[in-house]
Design a protein around this motif. Structure first.
Motif, PDB file in Angstrom:
ATOM      1  N   ILE A  86       0.857  -1.176   0.000  1.00 60.56           N
ATOM      2  CA  ILE A  86       0.000   0.000   0.000  1.00 60.56           C
ATOM      3  C   ILE A  86       0.898   1.234   0.000  1.00 60.56           C
ATOM      4  CG2 ILE A  86      -1.798   1.266   1.235  1.00 60.56           C
ATOM      5  CD1 ILE A  86      -2.523  -1.408   2.596  1.00 60.56           C
ATOM      6  N   ARG A  87       0.752   2.068  -1.001  1.00 55.51           N
ATOM      7  CA  ARG A  87       1.614   3.235  -1.170  1.00 55.51           C
ATOM      8  C   ARG A  87       1.028   4.422  -0.403  1.00 55.51           C
ATOM      9  NH1 ARG A  87       1.603   5.215  -5.731  1.00 55.51           N
ATOM     10  NH2 ARG A  87       3.805   5.790  -6.045  1.00 55.51           N
ATOM     11  N   VAL A  88       1.828   5.002   0.481  1.00 54.87           N
ATOM     12  CA  VAL A  88       1.345   6.040   1.388  1.00 54.87           C
ATOM     13  C   VAL A  88       2.193   7.303   1.262  1.00 54.87           C
ATOM     14  CG1 VAL A  88       1.104   6.670   3.831  1.00 54.87           C
ATOM     15  CG2 VAL A  88       0.393   4.408   3.056  1.00 54.87           C
ATOM     16  N   VAL A  89       1.524   8.455   1.298  1.00 49.28           N
ATOM     17  CA  VAL A  89       2.194   9.740   1.454  1.00 49.28           C
ATOM     18  C   VAL A  89       1.923  10.253   2.864  1.00 49.28           C
ATOM     19  CG1 VAL A  89       2.100  12.196   0.820  1.00 49.28           C
ATOM     20  CG2 VAL A  89       2.282  10.461  -0.964  1.00 49.28           C
ATOM     21  N   LEU A  90       2.974  10.706   3.563  1.00 44.79           N
ATOM     22  CA  LEU A  90       2.857  11.253   4.911  1.00 44.79           C
ATOM     23  C   LEU A  90       2.890  12.777   4.848  1.00 44.79           C
ATOM     24  CD1 LEU A  90       5.497   9.088   6.838  1.00 44.79           C
ATOM     25  CD2 LEU A  90       3.038   8.773   6.829  1.00 44.79           C
ATOM     26  N   ALA A  91       1.979  13.426   5.557  1.00 42.66           N
ATOM     27  CA  ALA A  91       1.988  14.887   5.642  1.00 42.66           C
ATOM     28  C   ALA A  91       1.930  15.297   7.105  1.00 42.66           C
ATOM     29  CB  ALA A  91       0.815  15.483   4.872  1.00 42.66           C
TER      30      ALA A  91
ATOM     31  N   LEU B 224       2.322  11.409  -7.332  1.00 38.60           N
ATOM     32  CA  LEU B 224       2.600  10.015  -6.969  1.00 38.60           C
ATOM     33  C   LEU B 224       1.373   9.118  -6.949  1.00 38.60           C
ATOM     34  CD1 LEU B 224       5.106  10.705  -4.028  1.00 38.60           C
ATOM     35  CD2 LEU B 224       5.639  10.163  -6.414  1.00 38.60           C
ATOM     36  N   ALA B 225       0.166   9.715  -6.909  1.00 40.82           N
ATOM     37  CA  ALA B 225      -1.080   8.933  -6.860  1.00 40.82           C
ATOM     38  C   ALA B 225      -1.017   7.827  -5.806  1.00 40.82           C
ATOM     39  CB  ALA B 225      -1.394   8.339  -8.231  1.00 40.82           C
ATOM     40  N   PRO B 226      -0.819   8.182  -4.539  1.00 43.89           N
ATOM     41  CA  PRO B 226      -0.718   7.156  -3.491  1.00 43.89           C
ATOM     42  C   PRO B 226      -2.054   6.469  -3.240  1.00 43.89           C
ATOM     43  CG  PRO B 226      -0.883   9.312  -2.491  1.00 43.89           C
ATOM     44  CD  PRO B 226      -0.761   9.545  -3.979  1.00 43.89           C
ATOM     45  N   ASP B 227      -1.989   5.336  -2.563  1.00 45.27           N
ATOM     46  CA  ASP B 227      -3.207   4.624  -2.191  1.00 45.27           C
ATOM     47  C   ASP B 227      -3.888   5.281  -0.996  1.00 45.27           C
ATOM     48  OD1 ASP B 227      -2.854   2.512  -4.129  1.00 45.27           O
ATOM     49  OD2 ASP B 227      -1.212   1.812  -2.860  1.00 45.27           O
ATOM     50  N   VAL B 228      -3.096   5.902  -0.111  1.00 48.66           N
ATOM     51  CA  VAL B 228      -3.626   6.557   1.091  1.00 48.66           C
ATOM     52  C   VAL B 228      -2.765   7.782   1.400  1.00 48.66           C
ATOM     53  CG1 VAL B 228      -4.063   6.345   3.583  1.00 48.66           C
ATOM     54  CG2 VAL B 228      -4.544   4.413   2.071  1.00 48.66           C
TER      55      VAL B 228
END
Length: 220
Positions: free
Chosen positions: A2-7, A46-50
């Motif tokens: 699962i591809r995630v971006v953190l902010a 990046l079109a992350p999953d979450v």
């Protein structure tokens, strides 16, 4: 994976979360942002999953980021992860389109489970928060975008039961296990509930049901 971006505006928190999630074999952190503007750019690139999103950030905060994602028509599921245990802030985030809301004292297992739930199309609000929201929503004003909706068709007892489990943060799989139903059957029930309530997602279904009095607070 699962591809995630953190902010999150705190460097230590971002690096700590990335290190923790690296332990999991289910999640890959593909980008991190220090504010909402950076998060929006990463989601587009990046079109992350979450998207894992903090609420209190400089420049563009979490709520404003959610609003902008909705304006752009983005369908990335957003999991709010914050230290702020504030019912009104939770509601604002959910109304702005967040699919999940957790406090930062959750375990790694709980966080990974929440990310997986959102990536699978579900919603999740930390149970302790959900209970307080159920207790306090009765006195809060109806959201503006609910006022034009017609009175919904009555829900069946089974549909109401499933709606209550949704309000408690259960995933489709957990609802299926609790009610001894096939997961596909649960998905069909949820689709019917959404259609009857005139909403497009599970979170808004729960919010509208609460304001209509279809769900009562625990112990009431």
């Amino acid at each position: 994976m699962i591809r995630v971006v953190l902010a999150d505006d705190q460097t230590l928190m971002r690096e700590g979360l990335e290190s923790l999630l690296a332990i999991s074999k289910e999640v890959e952190v593909v980008g991190h942002a220090a504010d909402g503007d950076e998060a929006l750019a990463l989601v587009e690139d990046l079109a992350p999953d979450v998207l894992l999103l903090d609420l209190r950030m400089p420049n563009r905060d979490g709520i404003a980021t959610l609003d902008e994602l909705r304006l752009r028509g983005s369908d990335v599921p957003v999991l709010v992860l914050t230290t702020f245990d504030d019912d009104e802030l939770v509601l604002r985030a959910l109304r702005a389109g967040a699919k999940g809301y957790l406090l930062k004292d959750v375990t790694l297992e709980e966080l990974v489970g929440a990310i997986a739930t959102l990536a699978d199309g579900g919603t999740l609000v930390q149970p302790a928060l959900t209970e307080r929201l159920l207790q306090g929503l009765g006195s809060m004003p109806v959201p503006d975008d609910f006022t034009h909706l017609p009175t919904p068709e009555p829900l069946s007892p089974r549909e109401t039961e499933i709606l209550r489990l949704l309000a408690s943060g259960f995933s489709n799989r957990e609802i299926a296990e609790a009610l001894s139903l096939a997961e596909g059957t649960v998905k069909n029930y949820i689709s019917t509930v959404l259609a009857k309530l005139g909403v497009k997602d599970r979170t808004r279904a729960v919010l509208r049901a609460l304001h209509l009095g279809l769900l009562s607070a625990p112990g009431s």
